[in-house]
Design an enzyme around this catalytic site. Structure first.
Site, short mmCIF file in Angstrom:
data_model
loop_
_atom_site.label_atom_id
_atom_site.label_comp_id
_atom_site.label_asym_id
_atom_site.label_seq_id
_atom_site.Cartn_x
_atom_site.Cartn_y
_atom_site.Cartn_z
N ILE A 103 3.59 0.65 -5.62
CA ILE A 103 3.83 1.80 -6.36
C ILE A 103 4.86 1.80 -7.40
O ILE A 103 5.64 0.91 -7.32
CB ILE A 103 4.44 2.85 -5.56
CG1 ILE A 103 3.54 3.57 -4.34
CG2 ILE A 103 4.79 4.24 -6.11
CD1 ILE A 103 2.35 3.97 -4.69
N ASN A 107 -4.99 4.83 -13.59
CA ASN A 107 -5.17 4.32 -12.24
C ASN A 107 -6.47 4.89 -11.72
O ASN A 107 -6.87 5.85 -12.11
CB ASN A 107 -4.15 4.80 -11.30
CG ASN A 107 -4.42 4.35 -9.87
OD1 ASN A 107 -4.66 3.28 -9.63
ND2 ASN A 107 -4.27 5.37 -8.90
N HIS A 116 -8.86 6.08 -8.69
CA HIS A 116 -8.56 6.22 -7.20
C HIS A 116 -10.05 6.55 -6.44
O HIS A 116 -10.57 7.40 -7.28
CB HIS A 116 -7.71 7.58 -6.90
CG HIS A 116 -7.43 7.68 -5.45
ND1 HIS A 116 -6.62 7.14 -4.66
CD2 HIS A 116 -7.96 8.85 -4.76
CE1 HIS A 116 -6.77 7.53 -3.58
NE2 HIS A 116 -7.44 8.53 -3.34
N SER A 121 -11.70 9.26 -9.03
CA SER A 121 -10.96 9.62 -10.51
C SER A 121 -10.22 8.76 -11.05
O SER A 121 -9.69 7.69 -10.65
CB SER A 121 -10.02 10.84 -9.75
OG SER A 121 -10.58 11.64 -8.83
N ASP A 153 -0.62 9.28 -7.29
CA ASP A 153 -2.33 9.91 -7.49
C ASP A 153 -2.11 11.41 -8.02
O ASP A 153 -3.02 12.31 -7.87
CB ASP A 153 -3.11 10.00 -6.49
CG ASP A 153 -3.26 8.54 -5.60
OD1 ASP A 153 -3.49 7.33 -6.57
OD2 ASP A 153 -3.34 8.41 -4.57
C1 GRF Z 1 -11.18 0.55 -5.33
O1 GRF Z 1 -11.98 1.21 -4.53
C2 GRF Z 1 -10.13 1.28 -6.04
O2 GRF Z 1 -10.43 2.52 -6.26
C3 GRF Z 1 -9.29 1.15 -4.95
O3 GRF Z 1 -9.24 -0.39 -4.41
C4 GRF Z 1 -10.44 -0.55 -4.48
C5 GRF Z 1 -10.34 -1.88 -5.17
O4 GRF Z 1 -11.44 -2.41 -5.70
N1 GRF Z 1 -7.75 1.57 -5.10
P1 GRF Z 1 -11.51 -3.83 -6.56
O5 GRF Z 1 -10.36 -4.77 -6.32
O6 GRF Z 1 -11.54 -3.28 -8.06
O7 GRF Z 1 -12.87 -4.32 -6.16
#
Ligand code: GRF
Length: 206
Positions: A89, A104, A106, A138, A147
């Protein structure tokens, strides 16, 4: 050209989507640095294979000091910080210096299944447990909350009755790889502005 830093904590498939979209010419930006808050993650290998400068900031050692270290590395060097599966964070001066310049991704339709403790497979387990018929991802600006910043783009996927959390995660991840480059493109082309909680297209009535 927009200069960006990409922050990762895992496999870095979203980082790869950004790299691919730069190489295809869709994105007019350069990745100046990739930072991981964990040793040994594949995201760092992806960056190294493209000769991108990498930094490991061990979150176990640095604790809340990680934001200060990120600021020290990136201040004055990049226009945008992209959190691509980054689990630490961010807080403090970093958020002020990079106000409206951190985004970011999510893996849910915010404000569902987000906030403290909601990351990785947990997000998809909760979505399935709740019985939602659609989920998605998102991309949002980062503020002091978790978030909680203004939403730039959301992509929707269907949730099937037979889906496991893993099935849903993979279907959402495919959309993440589209949404994150799209959001970066909007920012690089100065095509959006923030008004309160809303992200609006510049010059378009929505
Ligand atoms: C993704 O689902 C992202 O949204 C989440 O962690 C995952 C990471 O995937 N917060 P990567 O490391 O980009 O493959």
């Amino acid at each position: 050209m927009l200069k960006i830093a990409v922050l990762v904590s895992g496999s870095g498939s979203n980082l790869q989507a950004i790299i691919d979209n730069i190489e295809s010419g869709y994105l007019n930006c350069s990745i100046e640095a990739v930072i991981s808050d964990k040793k040994g993650v594949y995201g760092i290998e992806r960056a190294k294979s493209k000769d991108i400068k990498t930094y490991i900031l061990d979150r176990k050692q640095l604790g809340s000091g990680i934001s200060g270290e990120i600021l020290r590395i990136l201040d004055g060097k990049v226009d945008l910080i992209v959190l691509a599966g980054f689990l630490s964070i961010l807080q403090g001066e970093l958020l002020q210096v990079f106000k409206d310049k951190i985004i970011n991704i999510h893996p849910s339709l915010i404000p569902s299944f987000c906030g403290g403790g909601m990351y990785g497979i947990k997000v998809h387990e909760k979505a399935i447990e709740y019985g939602v018929k659609v989920s998605g991802c998102s991309v949002h600006f980062v503020d002091e909350g978790t978030d909680s910043g203004p939403i730039i783009i959301q992509k929707v996927v269907d949730v099937c009755s037979t889906d496991s959390a893993k099935d849903l995660q993979l279907r959402v991840l495919e959309q993440e790889h589209i949404a994150l480059p799209e959001a970066i493109k909007l920012i690089s082309e100065e095509a959006i502005k923030i008004e309160g909680r809303k992200v609006l297209a510049i010059g378009k009535v929505e």
